[in-house]
Design a protein around this motif. Structure first.
Motif, mmCIF file in Angstrom:
data_model
loop_
_atom_site.group_PDB
_atom_site.id
_atom_site.type_symbol
_atom_site.label_atom_id
_atom_site.label_comp_id
_atom_site.label_asym_id
_atom_site.label_seq_id
_atom_site.Cartn_x
_atom_site.Cartn_y
_atom_site.Cartn_z
ATOM 1 N N ALA A 77 0.830 -1.205 0.000
ATOM 2 C CA ALA A 77 0.000 0.000 0.000
ATOM 3 C C ALA A 77 0.868 1.259 0.000
ATOM 4 N N HIS A 78 1.868 1.306 0.867
ATOM 5 C CA HIS A 78 2.698 2.504 0.940
ATOM 6 C C HIS A 78 3.545 2.654 -0.324
ATOM 7 N N GLU A 79 3.945 1.543 -0.925
ATOM 8 C CA GLU A 79 4.704 1.607 -2.173
ATOM 9 C C GLU A 79 3.883 2.309 -3.263
ATOM 10 N N ARG A 80 2.590 1.987 -3.331
ATOM 11 C CA ARG A 80 1.741 2.630 -4.336
ATOM 12 C C ARG A 80 1.574 4.113 -4.033
ATOM 13 N N LEU A 81 1.431 4.464 -2.762
ATOM 14 C CA LEU A 81 1.261 5.870 -2.395
ATOM 15 C C LEU A 81 2.504 6.679 -2.769
ATOM 16 N N VAL A 82 3.688 6.136 -2.470
ATOM 17 C CA VAL A 82 4.932 6.840 -2.810
ATOM 18 C C VAL A 82 5.072 6.955 -4.322
ATOM 19 N N TYR A 83 4.713 5.904 -5.035
ATOM 20 C CA TYR A 83 4.814 5.902 -6.500
ATOM 21 C C TYR A 83 3.925 6.990 -7.101
ATOM 22 N N ARG A 101 9.626 3.195 -19.145
ATOM 23 C CA ARG A 101 10.923 2.996 -18.484
ATOM 24 C C ARG A 101 11.104 3.976 -17.327
ATOM 25 N N LEU A 102 10.674 5.209 -17.535
ATOM 26 C CA LEU A 102 10.752 6.177 -16.448
ATOM 27 C C LEU A 102 9.902 5.735 -15.265
ATOM 28 N N GLU A 103 8.695 5.270 -15.557
ATOM 29 C CA GLU A 103 7.800 4.857 -14.483
ATOM 30 C C GLU A 103 8.308 3.587 -13.805
ATOM 31 N N LEU A 148 10.708 4.895 -11.299
ATOM 32 C CA LEU A 148 9.975 5.468 -10.170
ATOM 33 C C LEU A 148 9.388 4.365 -9.294
ATOM 34 N N SER A 149 8.942 3.288 -9.932
ATOM 35 C CA SER A 149 8.377 2.176 -9.175
ATOM 36 C C SER A 149 9.423 1.541 -8.275
ATOM 37 N N ARG A 150 10.642 1.388 -8.801
ATOM 38 C CA ARG A 150 11.713 0.812 -7.980
ATOM 39 C C ARG A 150 12.100 1.767 -6.838
ATOM 40 N N VAL A 151 12.123 3.063 -7.157
ATOM 41 C CA VAL A 151 12.411 4.046 -6.102
ATOM 42 C C VAL A 151 11.338 3.984 -5.015
ATOM 43 N N ALA A 152 10.087 3.874 -5.432
ATOM 44 C CA ALA A 152 8.986 3.805 -4.477
ATOM 45 C C ALA A 152 9.093 2.550 -3.620
ATOM 46 N N HIS A 192 -5.880 4.827 -7.405
ATOM 47 C CA HIS A 192 -5.169 3.596 -7.751
ATOM 48 C C HIS A 192 -4.518 2.917 -6.552
ATOM 49 N N SER A 193 -4.874 3.309 -5.326
ATOM 50 C CA SER A 193 -4.213 2.716 -4.162
ATOM 51 C C SER A 193 -4.744 1.327 -3.841
ATOM 52 N N GLY A 194 -5.739 0.855 -4.573
ATOM 53 C CA GLY A 194 -6.266 -0.489 -4.322
ATOM 54 C C GLY A 194 -5.381 -1.586 -4.856
ATOM 55 N N GLN A 195 -4.409 -1.242 -5.708
ATOM 56 C CA GLN A 195 -3.485 -2.250 -6.220
ATOM 57 C C GLN A 195 -2.072 -1.691 -6.178
ATOM 58 N N CYS A 196 -1.101 -2.581 -6.033
ATOM 59 C CA CYS A 196 0.291 -2.154 -5.997
ATOM 60 C C CYS A 196 0.762 -1.878 -7.424
ATOM 61 N N ASN A 197 2.048 -1.595 -7.582
ATOM 62 C CA ASN A 197 2.581 -1.230 -8.895
ATOM 63 C C ASN A 197 2.578 -2.395 -9.878
ATOM 64 N N HIS A 198 2.295 -3.603 -9.389
ATOM 65 C CA HIS A 198 2.298 -4.780 -10.259
ATOM 66 C C HIS A 198 0.896 -5.337 -10.465
ATOM 67 N N GLY A 199 -0.130 -4.627 -10.004
ATOM 68 C CA GLY A 199 -1.499 -5.070 -10.206
ATOM 69 C C GLY A 199 -2.043 -5.961 -9.112
ATOM 70 N N ARG A 200 -1.238 -6.237 -8.080
ATOM 71 C CA ARG A 200 -1.732 -7.068 -6.982
ATOM 72 C C ARG A 200 -2.515 -6.196 -5.991
#
Length: 638
Positions: free
Chosen positions: A477-483, A575-577, A580-584, A612-620
């Protein structure tokens, strides 16, 4: 040249000039059948589309042996007169266009090729009756037409096709199994059923004779467009899709996009739940599919695929449907407009969904919890929660006596919930002021993600809602918020470009060079600066700084591949995103970190406010919600 001697032989002497011949109608129809009728499902598609064009409200399709031996389509449309029947079996004879404008097409069919093509490769019988006319029947077998004769029929049309490809037996060798062909027919009927909610469909398998069995049935629906469409999609695709789909309705410059698109957490392992329609015509178009994929690019990993049923309506002159033999592909006058509308509309709908996640996640969670074994008789175990046993009542009465002395605690039961607050695997959230805690809880429990109640295994937050509970993966959840915060900052401040000390020169072909320079301004927005360098070369002067050292030539060729395949490139942005996803990921709350009650509640509130906070950066999913009724059912309280 032969296989034994693979050498090009000289042409023989003499007059070997090929002679140009006019093919007879039978050969022409068989050739046309090769383009139009690929398999039994193709024949079903042509016949059902003819029924819809005829104004039918109920269509019944009967097939035997996967459609190889029998296809029968019955409809209640306007029907045909006896004089129309021979014309219907003539090539390029149609009632749907007058030939003056091949772009102003409002029907499924318009070429007049299907029926003569089917009659050329199978045994075709048409029985029809128009209002105020007598019923009539005509037969054609292998291209040989019989005279029209009277028949018995109340209304509509019955088209019966037997022994498909008997006149071209070589085609039979390429047919798949009966089961595979039947599945293809079912898929065809379902796509047409989605396109026409007001029409009823019945698909029946009559292999072996008799009435057969109904394999698909959809009753006609009426009322509001979206209500009818939602009901039909729920029936065809499934209730789970309908419950987890977002309504789409957008208009732009003469194009209207409507339909339903599923939440990212309802993704599929393959692109099997993607249905696209243009003016109610089912199409499989690369450009439209690419636009759908691009809209979900930021929410799904590469091995997951979105689910959607999308319809584009427009003036027929804005789209050419006559670019494919089976009319399964279309060409828009302005493809960029259609693609941009799909991407922007879907992203807007997903943003409005906020933190919402698919309900199937909770269903899978409940399904993973094993129910109690049934009794010896096989019946489910019955509970009497509100009726204590006589022993329990006796113990309760004894405990209320003045002289009652409680037994000492069992040695293994010395630890209670109070001691669990400092344990590693689970902690109960406590506050110093119970009165304040009660008032805060009363407010937060009414919020979508409720009030934090505890943390288990230092990774999962347990929250109580008004009618259930929520389990949150704190890291995801926090990873998505930071992203999302990083993306917002990039959009506001732009992408920092890194100038190359020596520009990299990339040689390309004429077409690739021109195509790349057309999108140079778009690439510059993401920190990739290119300019012409004479001839067919381009110079790469700047690259996005966040990407570090990049292979500019490989990146440009990947961008060109996307442009050729989809008409637009999202490579640099993706690629930019990804960076950002890895940074998040590295900057978010780690698994194993203990969180205070106020931190947990703050995370829940931020999730509610962030798209979009209902799923992480990978769709989970980032959280699972369990309703109280479902929890009680697990314990036999229902």
């Amino acid at each position: 040249m032969s296989i034994a001697n693979p050498q090009i032989s000289p042409k023989p002497q003499g007059d070997t000039r090929p002679v140009i011949r006019q093919l007879d109608d039978s050969a022409i129809n068989r050739i046309a059948a090769g383009e139009v009728v690929e398999r039994p499902a193709s024949a079903v598609k042509e016949l059902v589309e003819n029924a819809i064009d005829a104004g039918a409200t109920r269509i019944t399709v009967e097939v035997a042996d996967g459609g190889k031996t029998l296809i029968r389509v019955t409809d209640d449309g306007v029907g045909m007169t006896p004089d129309d029947l021979p014309l219907a079996l003539s090539r390029h004879a149609t009632s749907k266009i007058d030939g003056s404008d091949l772009l102003n097409i409002h029907t499924f069919g318009f070429r007049g090729e299907a029926l003569p093509s089917l009659g050329a490769v199978g045994r075709l019988t048409i029985t029809s009756r128009a209002k105020g006319q007598d019923a009539a029947q005509i037969r054609v077998s292998g291209g040989t037409m019989e005279p029209v004769k009277p028949a018995a029929l109340r209304a509509g049309t019955i088209v019966e096709l037997r022994d498909l490809f008997f006149a071209t037996p070589a085609r039979l060798k390429f047919m798949r199994s009966d089961r595979a062909e039947s599945q293809a027919i079912s898929d065809t009927i379902k796509r047409l059923a989605m396109a026409e909610p007001s029409v009823g469909f019945i698909l029946r398998d009559v292999s072996g004779g008799g009435d057969g069995r109904v394999t698909f049935r959809a009753d006609p629906l009426s009322g509001d467009l979206f209500d009818a469409l939602h009901g039909r999609l729920s029936h065809v695709i499934g209730r789970d899709f309908a419950e987890n789909a977002l309504r789409i309705d957008a208009t732009r410059e003469g194009l209207r996009l409507y339909g339903y698109a599923a939440l990212p957490t309802y993704s599929r392992g393959a692109a099997v739940s993607q249905f696209l329609f243009v003016n109610t015509r089912p199409v499989k178009d690369k450009m439209l599919t690419g636009a759908l994929r691009a809209a979900y690019m930021d929410f799904l990993s590469r091995d997951r695929h979105p689910a959607a049923a999308l319809f584009i309506d427009c003036d027929p002159t804005l789209v050419d449907v006559n670019v494919h033999p089976a009319k399964s592909e279309v060409r828009f006058r302005d493809p960029g407009l259609a693609r941009g509308m799909i991407v922007s509309s879907l992203r807007h709908a997903l943003a409005e969904a906020g933190h919402r996640a698919s309900s199937t996640v909770a269903g899978a969670t409940l399904g993973a919890m094993r129910p109690e074994e049934p009794t010896a008789s096989g019946a489910p175990r019955a509970y009497q929660m509100e009726r204590p046993s006589s022993g329990a009542r006796a113990a309760s009465y004894a405990a209320q006596r003045p002289d009652f002395m409680p037994a000492p605690p069992h040695p293994t039961a010395a630890h209670g919930f109070a001691d669990m607050a400092d344990s590693y695997s689970g902690r109960v959230v406590t506050t110093p002021d119970p009165a304040t805690d009660a008032s805060v809880d009363a407010k937060t429990e009414h919020l979508p993600l409720g009030a934090a109640r505890g943390q288990v295994h230092e990774n999962y937050i347990i929250a109580q809602t008004q009618d259930g509970m929520v389990i949150v993966d704190q890291h995801a959840a926090h990873e998505r918020l930071v992203y999302e915060q990083l993306k917002t900052q990039m959009a506001e401040n732009g992408v920092t470009a890194q100038g190359l000390l020596i520009p990299e020169i990339v040689q390309l072909s004429d077409g690739d060079c021109a195509r790349l320079l057309e999108v140079a301004e778009d690439l510059r927005k993401f920190g990739l600066s290119i300019e012409p360098f004479g001839g067919n070369a381009v110079a790469v002067r700047e690259t996005p700084a966040i990407l570090g050292e990049v292979n500019a030539e490989a990146m440009l060729r990947d961008i060109l591949d996307e442009l050729a395949d989809q008409g637009e490139s999202q490579l640099v942005q993706s690629r930019l995103e990804a960076i950002l996803s890895r940074v998040a990921c590295h900057g978010s709350i780690r698994s194993g970190r203990r969180m205070r009650g106020e931190e947990m509640n703050a995370l829940l509130r931020e999730m509610e406010a962030t798209p979009h906070s209902g799923q992480c950066n990978h769709g989970r999913p980032t959280y699972v919600e369990l309703k109280l009724a479902d929890i009680e059912r697990l314990f036999g309280r229902s």
